[in-house]
Design a protein around this motif. Structure first.
Motif, PDB file in Angstrom:
ATOM      1  N   ASP A 418     -12.364 -18.470  31.620  1.00  0.00           N
ATOM      2  CA  ASP A 418     -11.127 -17.808  32.016  1.00  0.00           C
ATOM      3  C   ASP A 418     -10.424 -18.711  33.009  1.00  0.00           C
ATOM      4  O   ASP A 418     -11.071 -19.401  33.803  1.00  0.00           O
ATOM      5  CB  ASP A 418     -11.416 -16.453  32.667  1.00  0.00           C
ATOM      6  CG  ASP A 418     -10.113 -15.724  32.957  1.00  0.00           C
ATOM      7  OD1 ASP A 418      -9.638 -15.014  32.062  1.00  0.00           O
ATOM      8  OD2 ASP A 418      -9.555 -15.905  34.062  1.00  0.00           O
ATOM      9  N   GLN A 495      -5.624  -9.195  26.654  1.00  0.00           N
ATOM     10  CA  GLN A 495      -5.848 -10.005  25.457  1.00  0.00           C
ATOM     11  C   GLN A 495      -4.774  -9.634  24.440  1.00  0.00           C
ATOM     12  O   GLN A 495      -4.377  -8.464  24.347  1.00  0.00           O
ATOM     13  CB  GLN A 495      -7.231  -9.710  24.847  1.00  0.00           C
ATOM     14  CG  GLN A 495      -8.368 -10.327  25.631  1.00  0.00           C
ATOM     15  CD  GLN A 495      -8.859 -11.656  25.031  1.00  0.00           C
ATOM     16  OE1 GLN A 495      -8.092 -12.398  24.411  1.00  0.00           O
ATOM     17  NE2 GLN A 495     -10.133 -11.943  25.248  1.00  0.00           N
ATOM     18  N   ARG A 523     -11.733 -17.746  17.524  1.00  0.00           N
ATOM     19  CA  ARG A 523     -12.668 -18.234  18.533  1.00  0.00           C
ATOM     20  C   ARG A 523     -14.073 -18.319  17.919  1.00  0.00           C
ATOM     21  O   ARG A 523     -14.353 -17.708  16.882  1.00  0.00           O
ATOM     22  CB  ARG A 523     -12.659 -17.317  19.757  1.00  0.00           C
ATOM     23  CG  ARG A 523     -11.376 -17.438  20.591  1.00  0.00           C
ATOM     24  CD  ARG A 523     -11.311 -18.804  21.279  1.00  0.00           C
ATOM     25  NE  ARG A 523     -12.516 -19.027  22.047  1.00  0.00           N
ATOM     26  CZ  ARG A 523     -12.730 -18.509  23.237  1.00  0.00           C
ATOM     27  NH1 ARG A 523     -11.799 -17.771  23.811  1.00  0.00           N
ATOM     28  NH2 ARG A 523     -13.863 -18.728  23.864  1.00  0.00           N
ATOM     29  N   THR A 529     -13.999 -12.708  22.970  1.00  0.00           N
ATOM     30  CA  THR A 529     -12.748 -12.508  22.238  1.00  0.00           C
ATOM     31  C   THR A 529     -13.027 -12.310  20.742  1.00  0.00           C
ATOM     32  O   THR A 529     -12.380 -11.501  20.068  1.00  0.00           O
ATOM     33  CB  THR A 529     -11.823 -13.723  22.469  1.00  0.00           C
ATOM     34  OG1 THR A 529     -11.614 -13.864  23.880  1.00  0.00           O
ATOM     35  CG2 THR A 529     -10.507 -13.552  21.765  1.00  0.00           C
ATOM     36  N   THR A 556     -11.909 -22.454  23.407  1.00  0.00           N
ATOM     37  CA  THR A 556     -11.245 -21.952  24.616  1.00  0.00           C
ATOM     38  C   THR A 556      -9.912 -21.299  24.243  1.00  0.00           C
ATOM     39  O   THR A 556      -9.344 -21.569  23.176  1.00  0.00           O
ATOM     40  CB  THR A 556     -10.951 -23.080  25.632  1.00  0.00           C
ATOM     41  OG1 THR A 556     -10.017 -23.984  25.041  1.00  0.00           O
ATOM     42  CG2 THR A 556     -12.206 -23.821  26.038  1.00  0.00           C
ATOM     43  N   HIS A 557      -9.432 -20.475  25.157  1.00  0.00           N
ATOM     44  CA  HIS A 557      -8.118 -19.870  24.996  1.00  0.00           C
ATOM     45  C   HIS A 557      -7.044 -20.933  24.875  1.00  0.00           C
ATOM     46  O   HIS A 557      -6.130 -20.832  24.070  1.00  0.00           O
ATOM     47  CB  HIS A 557      -7.816 -18.974  26.207  1.00  0.00           C
ATOM     48  CG  HIS A 557      -8.713 -17.791  26.317  1.00  0.00           C
ATOM     49  ND1 HIS A 557      -8.532 -16.652  25.555  1.00  0.00           N
ATOM     50  CD2 HIS A 557      -9.804 -17.553  27.073  1.00  0.00           C
ATOM     51  CE1 HIS A 557      -9.475 -15.771  25.861  1.00  0.00           C
ATOM     52  NE2 HIS A 557     -10.265 -16.290  26.771  1.00  0.00           N
ATOM     53  N   VAL A 560      -6.879 -22.543  21.488  1.00  0.00           N
ATOM     54  CA  VAL A 560      -6.222 -21.655  20.524  1.00  0.00           C
ATOM     55  C   VAL A 560      -4.705 -21.716  20.729  1.00  0.00           C
ATOM     56  O   VAL A 560      -3.927 -21.880  19.766  1.00  0.00           O
ATOM     57  CB  VAL A 560      -6.742 -20.201  20.694  1.00  0.00           C
ATOM     58  CG1 VAL A 560      -5.852 -19.217  19.954  1.00  0.00           C
ATOM     59  CG2 VAL A 560      -8.186 -20.109  20.218  1.00  0.00           C
ATOM     60  N   GLY A 574      -5.956 -14.279  22.299  1.00  0.00           N
ATOM     61  CA  GLY A 574      -6.227 -14.972  23.556  1.00  0.00           C
ATOM     62  C   GLY A 574      -5.559 -14.257  24.711  1.00  0.00           C
ATOM     63  O   GLY A 574      -5.054 -13.147  24.571  1.00  0.00           O
TER      64      GLY A 574
END
Lengths: 644, 644
Positions: A418, A495, A523, A529, A556-557, A560, A574
């Motif tokens: 995060d 999210q 993911r 997620t 990872t976010h 993405v 995400g």
């Protein structure tokens, strides 16, 4: 059309390739330092002596008082004792001196001022005799004229400057800094700061290689970018071998290009090796043109870095009359399986952290194109040529890229990523400059598994229980039932679906992912997620198979978000902060809870206490809130504890 | 007349003194780095980030081919297999690409050139399907826009420059280098290179301290020499606190002077500590003037060096937002008793050498005025405040001043000193840059004792047997009878009386030493030269008591020569080379044999083999012969062996 290329490459162990180069250079008389130059001794820090340095005069150059007191002819004092003190009048053979003063003629000892008692202005009493030469710094006590102060081939340190100046040496002969020409080649290269078009590659390699050369004591000479044509490259190379002691051709990023470089070196000189059994860095070229070594360095930044260390560093040191320092190492435990091809020595960047008594090594990206893998690495692990890799739990030796003391102070977070962790890491470093936070992104389940294996101080986790709608607790109970742990809330966060600016495909929710023509980016398995997605898809009755891209995974976010921003995907699940960072639109799906899972044994240690201190600061909260999509209503609060 | 001074000095542990200074500076808001400045990222090597560095763009900033090959729409390839190959024609959805090329629109995978077979110029065949996104470097694979590349308070390394430039960051905010004003004070100081009069002291301290500051990342500002008067010192100090972040007053060499400095600091600001329980360095002053720390550093070079390390280094690092790196250490065995006063933490410079499995630490001069003790040291040993010292054979932790790898390659010679050993050390270093020779001068008997205790690889010895007239053999038999050893000849050399130029006292031989008015300087007990002297005196029937200065001892030939050159002695027994070095006259007494005694277990090791290789070179022999008084007729030959 080019044909298969690999058949042209040698496959020698790098040690043999280097030995071959050195042998060739030795034979042509190259492997000696350049013509010495004289520099002022006081400016010689870091330079290397070209000859031994001998003292020109002694230090002290006269017999000096070593104390504040009275210089005397010691024979005047003989017989003095507590029982029969002796009185002496100041005069030629009894004179007041300060430390450093020359001994007056006729005086051969100093009585400390603490040991005399003045009975009149010029008459003092003593209660013990002075031994000849007591408290006298004799001529040459420090440096004797003609003695050797420094040997040849010695890198000059601060105290060496003092030694030379004390011995009257104001100028010192040093070896010239080896000049290393760095030739970036490739039509696609542009200078840093240029507005980028697709296909442009920022020429930063020679800046990295130049800084390496500088840190070894050499002088980098950066050439302009040479286009991919024979004449330009030939001109650059011929010019470079004239100007420099070592020439490095950075082959751009095209894997075919080093053939071209090799051909040119062969035409103008000799190619000794083209290809070594290393990974990354395989297509290295070792050659010689007009008496100078010419090294073809692959274009990928990690390959380039490694080839410089293995082949150019020894040359720079040879030209300085030195050998490269051995890197500091540590023993570490491999945190996960690390397969590696037989026949190739692989260089793997690892993160290190002390967890309990052990130092844990976790591999990071093995891509040769990922410079950030070097930036983030704490160490380099070599997997030998005749090994197929390591099993998890094996003990290995790692070359340190960060001081071990720092590694020991680092809080190791493994699990879901995060962006609040980045903010945390940054504030932590400011507040505790000798500490830090290292995070490895392996998803929420991966984090709990790492706790189970004793590989981290805490794990970031946001795992939804499909039955209770509650976060994390049931997973911790199920997976870590026998371990005392605490769940500490970090943030609540939105999210949602990350979609292109303006949402051109009008995606309104998860139901739209199954629509024809929508390309999804997922993911990895085990990510919170991903679990959230699967849970919602089940609720909505959507089959994963019906979603194009369901099997395309990122870790990872931000990865993405990057895929969506690049247009290679239309949507991904995400956090809002990732969408904001890359200017994407965001379709909210749910607010979820993100906790840190902390094993009981670390709760009361500095690893965690430092985090708690930072979490409590208003600046931390302000900065995370500013990212968008965060709620810090429970930040730093204990949500659950077991066995503690 | 000054009174007893020590009563004015504090006696706090240095940690408490430092903590007090930091507390005071923290309270006045000083302990934060200066106003950040922006520098080009490519020039930022070694600077410290003032804020986290975030990526401006992604790298790659477009989807790029990761291979040389053919970019395709992967759906065209579905179904291809060995059994049923698929033919595809080049076109918009199947285009030749090189590594780094942007992916053409409509293409989502790359097939490696090795895996295609061209059947026509623009028609190729494949035998397996391409997975979507295979061999594609997705946008942001290395760096994702907005991600944190470097945290704040991070010292920039070569790879960090690459990370920044890859992320589009061409300028970086760094902390300014802390400016450290260095004020040399003392009327007796002269600049290096000046013709020296008695009482002059060369001002080299601020050059050493400046180099230290530079190596920590600070900027030294060297002030002109300030004379010992109140107004000059006050002007310099006021000017310095304005210009610099930290002010260092180097108190010259007079022990009384720091009172003066302390008084001035107290008048203009605050003295927090005057005197710490350290040796050397006790009279340190820690104060503050106009918001800046002012450190009074004693004049003796070793004291100054140590005080800089203990008190100034942490300040420089604080102003850089960092903490000083922990020094590398090693465990070592103390070779001889090392008493130390209770209540004082003593810092002892030591030589280190690996002998067998052990690392042996041997103390070198403990004089605070001997800068060469720092130049020669391999490590620093701290004797704690509450200890009375160490016994021989105790295991201690030593802070390394030279890499351990180098220590491990060093041939340790303990025993009698000869200048041929310096020549040997120098040639050794040239031939084997990662090796070296360390010699400790404890006399011939001390050397054989060191062999007995397993503390050295060989010992220099020239011990005359009074009965046989033979050198060394009987001593070795008597002292090392149970040990296999080899006696290897190094040189034959002239021993004689060193006397002043022109021999004004007309000294013709040892018999003259007993004459009225002749001041002798002797060598220490156990030295071969001392044994030779005693032997000859006995032959001549001269009582040692009748020689003035018989009890005044020096440890090397050069120290004896220096005493004669300075006029503090009229004659000493020593070698011709020492006389030549200092321009003395030489009255020959005898030719003696100087051997290296080598324990059998080291004979076949690199420690000794390297020596033998150097002894065999003509350059070594030429250079020793040029010193004068040497005969190398048996150099490198075995004179005696036992048990081997």
């Amino acid at each position: 059309m080019r044909n298969k290329r690999d058949v042209y490459l040698d496959d020698r162990p790098w040690e043999a390739a280097l030995a071959g180069l050195l042998e060739h250079l030795e034979a042509i008389g190259y492997l000696v330092p350049g013509v010495p130059e004289e520099v002022p001794a006081e400016d010689a820090l870091g330079r290397v002596t070209a000859e031994p340095v001998f003292a020109r005069h002694s230090s002290p150059h006269y017999n000096a008082s070593a104390m504040d007191g009275i210089a005397v002819d010691s024979s005047l004092t003989f017989g003095a004792s507590e029982a029969s003190p002796k009185q002496i009048r100041l005069g030629p053979r009894a004179q007041v001196v300060d430390t450093g003063d020359p001994m007056p003629p006729g005086c051969d000892a100093v009585i400390m001022i603490e040991d005399v008692h003045f009975v009149e202005d010029d008459l003092f009493e003593i209660t013990s005799a002075a031994a000849p030469w007591q408290h006298v710094r004799a001529i040459g006590e420090d440096v004797v004229a003609t003695e050797m102060i420094l040997p040849a081939n010695h890198r000059i340190r601060p105290m060496d400057i003092g030694g030379m100046l004390a011995g009257g040496v104001t100028g010192v002969k040093v070896y010239p800094r080896p000049r290393v020409a760095l030739l970036p080649t490739g039509t696609e290269l542009v200078q840093p700061g240029t507005d980028l078009k697709p296909g442009d590659i920022v020429e930063y390699n020679t800046r990295v290689l130049g800084a390496m050369v500088r840190s070894w004591g050499g002088e980098p000479l950066r050439w302009p970018i040479t286009e991919d044509n024979w004449d330009s490259l030939q001109n650059s190379l011929l010019h470079a071998v004239e100007q420099a002691d070592i020439v490095v051709i950075n082959a751009g990023s095209s894997a075919g290009r080093e053939d071209y470089t090799a051909q040119l070196i062969r035409e103008l000189g000799t190619v000794l090796t083209h290809g070594a059994a290393i990974k990354p860095g395989k297509p290295v070229i070792l050659g010689e043109v007009k008496g100078k070594p010419v090294i073809g360095v692959p274009g990928y930044p990690v390959s380039a870095y490694l080839v410089m260390e293995l082949f150019v560093q020894p040359l720079v040191y040879k030209k300085l009359g030195l050998v490269p320092p051995a890197p500091a190492t540590t023993e570490a435990i491999i945190s996960r399986k690390m397969p590696s091809p037989m026949g190739v020595e692989e260089f793997v960047r690892v993160k290190l952290g002390q967890v309990g008594e052990k130092i844990i090594a976790t591999p990071i990206s093995r891509g040769a194109g990922v410079i950030m893998s070097l930036v983030r690495a704490d160490g380099m692990l070599r997997i030998p040529r005749l090994s197929e890799g390591y099993r998890a739990g094996e003990t290995v030796t790692v070359e340190l890229m960060r001081p071990l003391a720092e590694v020991r102070q680092t809080t190791v977070v493994i699990g879901s990523h995060d962006m609040a962790l980045d903010v945390l890491a940054n504030h932590l470093r400011r507040k505790f400059p000798d500490a830090g936070l290292a995070s490895a992104n392996v998803g929420s389940l991966g984090g709990l598994a790492a706790i189970k294996r004793g590989e981290c101080h805490c794990a970031g986790t946001h795992l939804l229980d499909e039955d209770t709608g509650e976060y994390n607790i049931s997973y911790v109970q199920r997976l870590l039932g026998d371990r005392p742990v605490i769940l500490l809330n970090l943030v609540y966060r939105q999210q949602g679906l990350l979609v292109a600016k303006g949402n051109p495909l009008n995606i309104k929710g998860l139901a739209d992912l199954a629509r024809e023509g929508i390309r999804f980016i997922n993911r990895q398995r085990g990510a919170g997620t991903r679990i959230l997605l699967d849970y919602r898809l089940k609720q909505l009755g959507i089959q994963p198979d019906s979603i194009y891209g369901y099997n395309r995974e990122e870790y990872t976010h931000m990865a993405v978000a990057a895929a969506v921003a690049s247009g290679s995907a239309d949507a991904g699940l995400g956090i809002l902060a990732a969408a904001n960072a890359l200017g994407l639109d965001f379709v909210p799906v749910v607010e979820e809870r993100y906790d840190l899972c902390i094993p009981g044994e670390y709760w009361d240690t500095p690893y965690i206490k430092r985090l708690l201190e930072v979490l409590a600061t208003p600046e931390f909260k302000r900065q995370v809130t500013a990212l968008g999509g965060y709620d810090l209503r429970n930040c730093g609060e204990i949500m659950y504890r077991q066995g503690i």
